[in-house]
Structures are given as structure tokens and as C-alpha cells.
Design a protein around this motif. Structure first.
Motif, short mmCIF file in Angstrom:
data_model
loop_
_atom_site.label_atom_id
_atom_site.label_comp_id
_atom_site.label_asym_id
_atom_site.label_seq_id
_atom_site.Cartn_x
_atom_site.Cartn_y
_atom_site.Cartn_z
N SER A 1 -102.59 -89.17 27.43
CA SER A 1 -103.84 -89.12 28.16
C SER A 1 -104.33 -90.54 28.42
O SER A 1 -103.83 -91.50 27.84
CB SER A 1 -104.89 -88.35 27.35
N TRP A 2 -105.33 -90.66 29.27
CA TRP A 2 -105.89 -91.98 29.58
C TRP A 2 -106.34 -92.68 28.30
O TRP A 2 -106.08 -93.87 28.11
CB TRP A 2 -107.05 -91.82 30.55
N ALA A 3 -106.99 -91.96 27.40
CA ALA A 3 -107.51 -92.55 26.16
C ALA A 3 -106.39 -93.09 25.28
O ALA A 3 -106.59 -94.02 24.50
CB ALA A 3 -108.33 -91.53 25.39
N GLU A 4 -105.18 -92.50 25.41
CA GLU A 4 -104.06 -92.90 24.57
C GLU A 4 -103.27 -94.08 25.14
O GLU A 4 -102.42 -94.65 24.45
CB GLU A 4 -103.11 -91.72 24.37
N LEU A 5 -103.57 -94.44 26.37
CA LEU A 5 -102.82 -95.52 27.01
C LEU A 5 -103.39 -96.89 26.63
O LEU A 5 -104.60 -97.06 26.54
CB LEU A 5 -102.86 -95.37 28.54
N GLY A 6 -102.49 -97.85 26.45
CA GLY A 6 -102.93 -99.22 26.23
C GLY A 6 -103.32 -99.87 27.54
O GLY A 6 -103.13 -99.30 28.62
N ARG A 7 -103.88 -101.08 27.45
CA ARG A 7 -104.37 -101.76 28.65
C ARG A 7 -103.26 -101.95 29.68
O ARG A 7 -103.44 -101.68 30.88
CB ARG A 7 -104.97 -103.11 28.26
N GLU A 8 -102.08 -102.42 29.24
CA GLU A 8 -100.99 -102.66 30.18
C GLU A 8 -100.51 -101.36 30.82
O GLU A 8 -100.16 -101.33 32.00
CB GLU A 8 -99.81 -103.36 29.48
N GLU A 9 -100.51 -100.29 30.03
CA GLU A 9 -100.10 -99.00 30.57
C GLU A 9 -101.09 -98.51 31.62
O GLU A 9 -100.71 -97.90 32.62
CB GLU A 9 -99.97 -97.97 29.44
N ARG A 10 -102.38 -98.77 31.39
CA ARG A 10 -103.39 -98.37 32.35
C ARG A 10 -103.24 -99.16 33.65
O ARG A 10 -103.33 -98.60 34.75
CB ARG A 10 -104.79 -98.57 31.76
N VAL A 11 -103.02 -100.45 33.52
CA VAL A 11 -102.82 -101.29 34.71
C VAL A 11 -101.56 -100.83 35.44
O VAL A 11 -101.54 -100.75 36.69
CB VAL A 11 -102.71 -102.77 34.32
N GLU A 12 -100.52 -100.50 34.69
CA GLU A 12 -99.27 -100.06 35.31
C GLU A 12 -99.46 -98.74 36.06
O GLU A 12 -98.88 -98.53 37.12
CB GLU A 12 -98.20 -99.88 34.23
N LEU A 13 -100.30 -97.85 35.52
CA LEU A 13 -100.57 -96.59 36.20
C LEU A 13 -101.22 -96.87 37.56
O LEU A 13 -100.81 -96.30 38.58
CB LEU A 13 -101.49 -95.72 35.34
N PHE A 14 -102.20 -97.76 37.59
CA PHE A 14 -102.86 -98.09 38.86
C PHE A 14 -101.91 -98.83 39.79
O PHE A 14 -101.95 -98.64 41.01
CB PHE A 14 -104.13 -98.91 38.61
N ARG A 15 -101.05 -99.66 39.23
CA ARG A 15 -100.07 -100.38 40.06
C ARG A 15 -99.12 -99.38 40.72
O ARG A 15 -98.79 -99.49 41.91
CB ARG A 15 -99.29 -101.37 39.21
N GLY A 16 -98.69 -98.38 39.95
CA GLY A 16 -97.79 -97.38 40.50
C GLY A 16 -98.44 -96.54 41.59
O GLY A 16 -97.83 -96.26 42.62
N LEU A 17 -99.68 -96.14 41.35
CA LEU A 17 -100.40 -95.37 42.37
C LEU A 17 -100.61 -96.19 43.64
O LEU A 17 -100.49 -95.69 44.75
CB LEU A 17 -101.74 -94.89 41.81
N ASP A 18 -100.93 -97.46 43.46
CA ASP A 18 -101.15 -98.34 44.61
C ASP A 18 -99.87 -98.51 45.41
O ASP A 18 -99.88 -98.51 46.65
CB ASP A 18 -101.67 -99.69 44.13
N ALA A 19 -98.74 -98.64 44.71
CA ALA A 19 -97.45 -98.80 45.37
C ALA A 19 -97.07 -97.55 46.17
O ALA A 19 -96.34 -97.63 47.16
CB ALA A 19 -96.36 -99.10 44.35
N ARG A 20 -97.59 -96.39 45.76
CA ARG A 20 -97.31 -95.14 46.47
C ARG A 20 -98.29 -94.92 47.62
O ARG A 20 -98.21 -93.91 48.31
CB ARG A 20 -97.40 -93.96 45.50
N GLY A 21 -99.21 -95.85 47.84
CA GLY A 21 -100.12 -95.74 48.97
C GLY A 21 -101.35 -94.90 48.73
O GLY A 21 -102.09 -94.61 49.67
#
Length: 229
Positions: free
Chosen positions: A167-187
Motif C-alpha cells: 500500500s502507499w503507507a508501506e512504500l518508502g520515499r524512493e518507491e513512491r517517487v518511482e510510482l509517480f515516475r512510472g505513471l508519468d512515463a505512461r502519460g
């Protein structure tokens, strides 16, 4: 007429010229073929013409995550031909996405052809079993097709969360940034109000979502696309 209006008129003319082509291709290949014409200037209602019903699209419907990926690549986007995917309902689809450009080379839309090859996939599996090869074809990605852009964005967010295995609460800072990076890369963030929608889906504030998006873009050196303004 200003240059900007002339370009818009040119794009409108290209889409108008391709509209009868949509019906022609679908009629040629029969009921297992669907052809969709997209105008990416309006991502939330990009479908301007459709013939056939492989993915259940209709005029005025939204683009899929494939279209979002094209938007994310901007004018660097290239045609994607003969790729396989699955719909949420399990239909095996062979597709081609051909980008549309104006006279300046700017990408503004796409012509997409989708063919239902589910029966072919079943025959492939049967022949493999008879030949003693065993196993199913390689796992294919599932693509969300729908007239509602919100459902497409939600599906992408959920898919990324599943890959993060927490879940979001279980993710570390880098994992959270990576999630947003991945979503951004998908448009995803090229779609209007997508930041707010992602924030709601993750259960975080709008400000936090914008902060993580800024961190993700700072790491890749990208800037905000116009669609999220």
C-alpha cells in the motif's frame, strides 16, 4: 488566418479525410476488426470515429493507456505495429497504432486497428498441447479500454501499486517517487485532473501528489505536460 488556426484547420481536415477510411478498413476485415480514430487534442474524449466493436469503444470516448503512452512520448512517438494485448474481459487483441502528424511533424492523433484473435490463441494452445510442447503462450499485458478516462487512469494506478507490492503507507520515499515516475512515463498526467484523481486513488493529498510528481520529473529532467494544467 493565424498560423495556429491554420494548423488546427489542417488537423481537422486530416481527421475528416480519415473518417471514411475507418469504415472501409473495418468492412474489409469483417466483424473481428475494430478501427478507431483518435484526436489527442482532447484526451478525455479522443475517439472521433469508430467502426467495429472489439474493445467496446464509441465516439466521444476516451483514449486507452496506449494513447497515453503516445502522448507521453510527444513528437518522438512512433507507430506501434502488430502488438498483442488482452482486454479486461480476456479478449486477445492484435493491434497497430499509427500516429498522425501535421505538416510541422507534431503528433496530434492516431489511427488504431484492433483485431480479435482470441480464437487463434486457443488454436495455438491446442496445437502446442498436441505437439507435446505444453504451457500457454507468454503472459500478455492487460490493457484497459473504455470510454471513461477515469477508469483507464485508475487501472494504471492499481497496476503500478500491484507491482510495488504494498500500500502507499508501506512504500518508502524512493518507491513512491518511482510510482509517480512510472505513471508519468505512461502519460497519465497528460490527462486533465489526473493528479487529483491519482491522489484520491492513493489516499493522499493533492499537494503531496504534486510534490511526488515534481520529484519524479526532477529525476528525469522532464517538465509538466500541458494536459494537466
Amino acid at each position: 488566418m493565424t498560423a495556429g488556426r491554420a494548423l488546427e484547420a489542417e488537423r481537422d481536415a486530416i481527421l475528416a479525410a480519415l473518417t471514411p477510411v475507418v469504415d472501409g478498413i473495418a468492412a474489409t476485415f469483417g466483424p473481428l476488426c475494430e478501427v478507431v480514430l483518435h484526436d489527442y487534442r482532447t484526451p478525455e474524449r479522443s475517439v472521433t470515429a469508430v467502426a467495429g466493436s472489439v474493445t467496446g469503444r464509441s465516439v466521444g470516448g476516451a483514449m486507452s493507456e496506449i494513447g497515453m503512452r503516445v502522448l507521453a512520448r510527444g513528437d518522438e512517438a512512433a507507430d506501434e505495429l502488430n502488438y498483442l494485448t488482452r482486454t479486461g474481459g480476456g479478449t486477445l487483441v492484435k493491434s497497430s497504432t499509427m500516429v498522425l502528424r501535421d505538416s510541422t511533424g507534431a503528433v496530434f492523433g492516431a489511427l488504431c486497428v484492433n483485431v480479435d484473435v482470441t480464437a487463434v490463441g486457443r488454436v495455438h494452445s491446442l496445437l502446442g498441447a498436441l505437439a507435446g510442447l505444453g504451457g500457454d503462450p507468454a503472459e500478455l499485458p492487460t490493457t484497459t479500454f473504455g470510454d471513461d478516462i477515469d477508469s483507464v487512469v485508475d487501472a494504471l494506478v492499481d497496476a503500478h501499486r500491484l507491482r510495488q507490492r504494498g500500500s502507499w503507507a508501506e512504500l518508502g520515499r524512493e518507491e513512491r517517487v518511482e510510482l509517480f515516475r512510472g505513471l508519468d512515463a505512461r502519460g497519465v498526467f497528460a490527462v486533465r485532473r489526473a493528479v487529483e484523481q491519482v491522489a484520491a486513488r492513493l489516499g493522499i493529498s493533492r499537494a503531496s501528489a504534486y510534490n511526488y510528481l515534481a520529484l519524479a520529473r526532477a529525476a528525469t529532467g522532464t517538465t509538466s505536460p500541458g494536459g494537466d494544467a
